[in-house]
Design a protein around this motif. Structure first.
Motif, PDB file in Angstrom:
ATOM      1  N   THR A  42      42.261  36.483  30.203  1.00 45.75           N
ATOM      2  CA  THR A  42      42.539  37.611  29.304  1.00 45.75           C
ATOM      3  C   THR A  42      43.626  37.243  28.302  1.00 45.75           C
ATOM      4  OG1 THR A  42      41.904  39.182  31.035  1.00 45.75           O
ATOM      5  CG2 THR A  42      43.217  40.026  29.211  1.00 45.75           C
ATOM      6  N   ASP A  43      44.709  36.630  28.807  1.00 45.28           N
ATOM      7  CA  ASP A  43      45.805  36.219  27.921  1.00 45.28           C
ATOM      8  C   ASP A  43      45.328  35.182  26.904  1.00 45.28           C
ATOM      9  OD1 ASP A  43      47.392  37.932  29.319  1.00 45.28           O
ATOM     10  OD2 ASP A  43      48.462  36.380  30.456  1.00 45.28           O
ATOM     11  N   SER A 118      52.746  41.777  27.915  1.00 49.66           N
ATOM     12  CA  SER A 118      53.171  42.961  28.632  1.00 49.66           C
ATOM     13  C   SER A 118      51.932  43.674  29.151  1.00 49.66           C
ATOM     14  CB  SER A 118      53.969  43.893  27.713  1.00 49.66           C
ATOM     15  OG  SER A 118      54.285  45.099  28.381  1.00 49.66           O
ATOM     16  N   GLN A 119      52.129  44.434  30.234  1.00 48.63           N
ATOM     17  CA  GLN A 119      51.035  45.238  30.771  1.00 48.63           C
ATOM     18  C   GLN A 119      51.510  46.686  30.796  1.00 48.63           C
ATOM     19  OE1 GLN A 119      48.795  43.312  33.773  1.00 48.63           O
ATOM     20  NE2 GLN A 119      48.008  45.214  34.673  1.00 48.63           N
ATOM     21  N   MET A 127      46.334  48.509  29.900  1.00 47.66           N
ATOM     22  CA  MET A 127      45.993  47.396  29.002  1.00 47.66           C
ATOM     23  C   MET A 127      46.926  46.224  29.198  1.00 47.66           C
ATOM     24  SD  MET A 127      44.837  48.844  25.283  1.00 47.66           S
ATOM     25  CE  MET A 127      43.269  49.662  25.069  1.00 47.66           C
ATOM     26  N   ARG A 128      46.383  45.050  28.907  1.00 48.43           N
ATOM     27  CA  ARG A 128      47.155  43.820  28.830  1.00 48.43           C
ATOM     28  C   ARG A 128      47.424  43.583  27.360  1.00 48.43           C
ATOM     29  NH1 ARG A 128      50.416  40.616  32.024  1.00 48.43           N
ATOM     30  NH2 ARG A 128      50.287  38.433  31.379  1.00 48.43           N
ATOM     31  N   MET A 146      48.083  43.178  20.109  1.00 57.79           N
ATOM     32  CA  MET A 146      46.676  43.259  20.511  1.00 57.79           C
ATOM     33  C   MET A 146      46.613  43.510  22.013  1.00 57.79           C
ATOM     34  SD  MET A 146      43.587  40.574  19.751  1.00 57.79           S
ATOM     35  CE  MET A 146      43.692  40.886  17.992  1.00 57.79           C
ATOM     36  N   GLY A 147      45.750  44.482  22.382  1.00 56.78           N
ATOM     37  CA  GLY A 147      45.633  44.828  23.799  1.00 56.78           C
ATOM     38  C   GLY A 147      44.188  44.852  24.269  1.00 56.78           C
ATOM     39  N   HIS A 148      43.984  44.461  25.501  1.00 54.25           N
ATOM     40  CA  HIS A 148      42.643  44.460  26.113  1.00 54.25           C
ATOM     41  C   HIS A 148      42.668  45.356  27.346  1.00 54.25           C
ATOM     42  CE1 HIS A 148      39.078  43.080  28.272  1.00 54.25           C
ATOM     43  NE2 HIS A 148      38.664  42.535  27.132  1.00 54.25           N
TER      44      HIS A 148
END
Length: 337
Positions: A42-43, A118-119, A127-128, A146-148
């Motif tokens: 993810t990162d 950050s989470q 989100m991550r 940007m977040g996923h």
């Protein structure tokens, strides 16, 4: 008497505990590896996309609040739907001029001169988030946030935990069954040996145990026990033989003494005949005494550990006692000690 668990039950319990413990450790390790791998992927994806956006902004605009920034953000949403994207300037203001919640994260990215992670929750969605610095002329002009979403990530880990728990539950019964069968195969020869040993008594010491063995240790145990029984049988046979011979040696003098006494008392005898009868009786008594002393010596040697019975003795006193006994016995015979 305190009742102990059988070896079979102990082996079954230990085997089951070890299998379950090892399986749990392996699953927990696998769970954390998968969790870390998902976070890593993810990162990596966030850094890749945020770096592209930051590079596009640094090349196409000097002002993060103009229409070019808006166009780039809209294009990013079209290419990666579901991805949260925000641009924050070096003052912590977003594109629309409002204060961004990710100003601290962007400052961390400026300090690191690279991505900062950050989470958190955005609109109640976990989100991550990554902050990637926008560099213009060698100085940070802002950052791309940007977040996923982590719902798929969390659902995957939840399913993995459920699968692990089910596997663990299904593993318990086979582990106990396999442990029981293994313990049974190891203990059954010893149990059979114990039952066979119970059939041995004083009447059949020559009987050897016969057990089907499937291990070197059990075979060694059976062979050693049979060897022990063979030595015991020889020892008891020699003892019985000795006691039989000794009984005969004691019985004969007693029979002679009895017969001699009965014969002497059957009628009046002359002094010389009485003397001869007493002499014969005395000889048999001496023989009987000798046999009894031998029997006592044998009994003593069988019942006492000679190697641990040594004590200090006053030899002078012992010799005086021997001389006194010898003088008492030799005086009638006019023998000087």
């Amino acid at each position: 008497m305190k009742k102990h668990l059988s070896i079979k039950k102990k082996l079954t319990i230990w085997y089951s505990v070890i299998i379950i413990l090892v399986s749990t450790i392996l699953f927990v390790s696998f769970y954390f590896l998968v969790s870390n791998f998902l976070i890593y992927e993810t990162d990596r994806s966030l850094v890749l996309h945020s770096a592209q956006v930051a590079n596009s902004l640094s090349v196409n605009t000097d002002n993060l609040h103009d229409t070019r920034t808006k166009d780039i953000l809209e294009l990013t949403h079209e290419e990666a739907p579901g991805i949260f994207v925000q641009v924050v300037d070096d003052q912590g203001l977003s594109f629309d001029g409002t204060k961004s919640d990710f100003h601290d994260l962007s400052l961390k990215a400026f300090k690191n001169k690279g991505p900062a992670f950050s989470q958190t929750k955005i609109y109640e969605v976990s989100m991550r988030v990554v902050a990637f610095p926008i560099i213009n002329g060698g100085t940070p002009a802002g950052a791309v946030i940007m977040g996923h979403q982590m719902d798929v990530f969390d659902a995957t880990l939840h399913q993995l935990r459920a699968i692990g728990l089910l596997l663990l539950l299904f593993l318990i019964m086979p582990a106990i069954l396999i442990g029981y069968l293994l313990a049974k195969s190891a203990i059954d020869p010893i149990r059979a040996l114990s039952l066979d040993i119970n059939k041995i008594n004083s009447e059949n010491l020559s009987r050897s145990v016969k057990v089907n063995v499937d291990s070197e240790e059990t075979e060694l145990l059976v062979n050693n026990f049979n060897s022990l029984m063979e030595r015991l049988n020889k020892s008891f046979s020699l003892e019985r033989q000795f006691l039989g011979e000794m009984a005969h040696e004691i019985k004969t003098p007693l029979a002679v003494i009895k017969s001699n006494a009965e014969l002497t008392l059957s009628k009046d005898r002359s002094p010389s005949e009485y003397k001869q009868a007493m002499k014969q009786t005395l000889e048999q008594i001496e023989k009987l005494t000798k046999n009894l002393l031998s029997l006592m010596d044998f009994t003593w040697s069988q019942s006492i550990d000679v190697s641990t019975q040594f004590t200090e003795v006053d030899l002078s006193q012992l010799l005086i006692e021997i001389v006194n006994v010898a003088e008492y016995s030799s005086k009638p015979k006019h023998i000087k000690i």
